[in-house]
Write a protein that holds these residues in place. Sequence first.
Motif, PDB file in Angstrom:
ATOM      1  N   LYS A 145      -2.911  -9.609   5.269  1.00 27.43           N
ATOM      2  CA  LYS A 145      -2.253  -9.450   6.564  1.00 27.43           C
ATOM      3  C   LYS A 145      -1.581  -8.074   6.646  1.00 27.43           C
ATOM      4  O   LYS A 145      -1.657  -7.387   7.664  1.00 27.43           O
ATOM      5  N   GLN A 146      -0.948  -7.710   5.548  1.00 27.96           N
ATOM      6  CA  GLN A 146      -0.295  -6.399   5.506  1.00 27.96           C
ATOM      7  C   GLN A 146      -1.317  -5.271   5.571  1.00 27.96           C
ATOM      8  O   GLN A 146      -1.162  -4.302   6.317  1.00 27.96           O
ATOM      9  N   PHE A 147      -2.396  -5.408   4.815  1.00 29.07           N
ATOM     10  CA  PHE A 147      -3.443  -4.373   4.839  1.00 29.07           C
ATOM     11  C   PHE A 147      -3.979  -4.230   6.266  1.00 29.07           C
ATOM     12  O   PHE A 147      -4.150  -3.128   6.773  1.00 29.07           O
ATOM     13  N   ASP A 148      -4.238  -5.380   6.894  1.00 28.99           N
ATOM     14  CA  ASP A 148      -4.839  -5.343   8.231  1.00 28.99           C
ATOM     15  C   ASP A 148      -3.941  -4.629   9.240  1.00 28.99           C
ATOM     16  O   ASP A 148      -4.432  -3.928  10.124  1.00 28.99           O
ATOM     17  N   MET A 175       0.877  -1.180   0.000  1.00 28.90           N
ATOM     18  CA  MET A 175       0.000   0.000   0.000  1.00 28.90           C
ATOM     19  C   MET A 175       0.903   1.214   0.000  1.00 28.90           C
ATOM     20  O   MET A 175       1.840   1.294   0.780  1.00 28.90           O
ATOM     21  N   HIS A 176       0.628   2.143  -0.885  1.00 33.58           N
ATOM     22  CA  HIS A 176       1.526   3.294  -0.972  1.00 33.58           C
ATOM     23  C   HIS A 176       0.796   4.577  -0.587  1.00 33.58           C
ATOM     24  O   HIS A 176      -0.386   4.532  -0.218  1.00 33.58           O
ATOM     25  N   VAL A 177       1.503   5.693  -0.688  1.00 32.83           N
ATOM     26  CA  VAL A 177       0.902   6.943  -0.214  1.00 32.83           C
ATOM     27  C   VAL A 177      -0.388   7.291  -0.940  1.00 32.83           C
ATOM     28  O   VAL A 177      -1.244   7.949  -0.380  1.00 32.83           O
ATOM     29  N   GLY A 178      -0.542   6.847  -2.189  1.00 34.00           N
ATOM     30  CA  GLY A 178      -1.787   7.116  -2.911  1.00 34.00           C
ATOM     31  C   GLY A 178      -2.980   6.490  -2.203  1.00 34.00           C
ATOM     32  O   GLY A 178      -4.071   7.058  -2.185  1.00 34.00           O
ATOM     33  N   HIS A 179      -2.764   5.315  -1.606  1.00 34.75           N
ATOM     34  CA  HIS A 179      -3.878   4.661  -0.918  1.00 34.75           C
ATOM     35  C   HIS A 179      -4.208   5.343   0.399  1.00 34.75           C
ATOM     36  O   HIS A 179      -5.286   5.167   0.937  1.00 34.75           O
ATOM     37  N   ILE A 180      -3.263   6.121   0.928  1.00 29.62           N
ATOM     38  CA  ILE A 180      -3.532   6.749   2.216  1.00 29.62           C
ATOM     39  C   ILE A 180      -4.661   7.774   2.064  1.00 29.62           C
ATOM     40  O   ILE A 180      -5.527   7.881   2.922  1.00 29.62           O
TER      41      ILE A 180
END
Length: 612
Positions: free
Chosen positions: A240-243, A130-135
């Motif tokens: 797992k990473q997303f969570d 997940m990168h800054v765009g997803h933030i």
Amino acid sequence: MLPHKQIELKLQAAVRAVLPDADTAMVLVRPCPDPKFGDYQSNALMSLAKSRKMNPRQLATDVVAKLDVGDWCEPVEIAGAGFLNFRLKNFVLTQTLEAAARGEHLFFEQAAQRRTAIIDFSSPNVAKPMHVGHIRSTILGDCLTRTLRLLGHRVITDNHIGDWGTQFGKLLVGWKKHLDPAALKTDPIAEMERLYKLMNAAGEADEKVLGEARQELVKLQGSDAENLRIWREMIALSQKQFDTVYARLGVKFDHALGESFYNPRLKPLVDELLAKGLARESEGAIAIFFDDIPQLKERPALIRKNDGGFNYATTDLATLAYRLETWHPDEIIYVTDGRQQLHFQQVFTAFRRWQAVLSEGRVTRAPNSSGEKSLGLSELAPPKIDVKLAHVWFGSILGEDGKPFKTRSGETVKLSDLLDEAEERALKIVSEKNPDLPEAQRREIARVVGLGAVKYADLLPNRQSDYVFNWEKMLALQGNTAPYLQYAYTRIKSIFRRGELHEPQISENRGSQSSPLRNGNISLSTTEEIALAKHLLNFGLTLEAVAEEYRPNFLCNYLYELAGKFTSFYENCPVLKADDAMRASRLALCDLTARVLKQGLETLGIETVEQM
Ligand code: ARG
């Protein structure tokens, strides 16, 4: 009911008395941009007059003649081309504050009409960090969710994860041939990303690799057991990473129905659109054409590629149908970056056409031979024809050089690294300011301040403009930042600590009648107190504006102004040293300010601490 709501209802009634057929839903009362002219304003009569070719000042005069707001307001003024300005009577102001102090409201109320909204946000892609765009999508979507829920709406959040698509062909080839199991164990996302990049480069150099990738993809789509197993593992590792990131950000989803969930619906959907004449073949592919819409004229939406694969738009149309069938929403909100504008224009337009065809004559087909029902929209419960579809898009995050924000080595910034850095930088600041606090407490403050700073920096600019990511600016204790607001909150709390007072604890202790802050009279004698009080009253209006225009920046600016108005009040009006009655009244103002600050920050997804 809050005064602005009472005024609004009376105004709507007066408009109906003058124009019986007018739709008064848009007749709204808003805070007056300049307190010189009043406390609230309505510009609704001007657009009503315009659409009816009436003289707006005449309409305003007629409406005011029927308007009965004398219980709350000084005589209403007509200004400019037909604005109405309302000024609250002083006792209404104090009564509203006293009710808030008693815990009866916090300057907002539940919407009269409860809507069901689906918010589609975050939606990262499997096997990629997940990168800054997803933030931005995550933070904006979360804030809109919190705002709508606070106003009493039913919100369903759905994380539309990118877990299907052509990238899995390359990933599967890479996984089978080049996987480094040790690396997968230590950092699965980095390993999957490495495999993808490796195969991408290999594909560019050698056509054969692309052929292999295509074959693996076809096998996956045909439910090959081995490929399905690997694909599921990639999803689990990514999830797992997303969570972990969501837990840190305090973001939750009701559903995470990824793209793959809609796979069985794609073929029947395309068949149905073809059968209804809404899509047609073009160079071996199938597309929806929009020849009658100038800005979409040369931009058909592809729904099936010439190799038989389906497109992003196909999945989104199937998703829309599923959501309508399952949740019957009044509104669906998609939060993505601005580069997806064309995509959503196409999807929304195609969907409206599909709806129009369906509403002309609903076709009900029998289940097909396999006993499975076709999954076209025509099979579904009647869709809400008037569902509102909103693409809430945002600009990019830029580095100091004005180019897309990257690490020093030119990589996209990983979200988890960014959050680590925010907390580290905040810890430094906190430790300089408060070297004596125990380390665990300093770390907790740093977590709250660091994450708050990043979130606020993202929510504060107009979402459609790009913004420059700047650590110093977002972590500053002065200026329009989260740390400034969090600090303002702790300063109010310290007034209570210094006065050795217990706060009224309205929510926890509704029954207690003993606190003088809860039941005391509020009297507003100075201009600073009145300005602060009036600003408190605008909290609910601000929340409504955020929900209506999907713009959290309204709330950021509201809170910043609140902190400013509190500062001038506190600098000019003694609180702890005032005599008893005044002291109780001013403490109540302090307490209400703290509660609105806390609630406002919480609505932005930002935590507070009691001491900084
Ligand atoms: N996965 C997509 C991306 O990372 C965003 C999906 C947005 N939602 C949707 N329904 N298309 O760009």
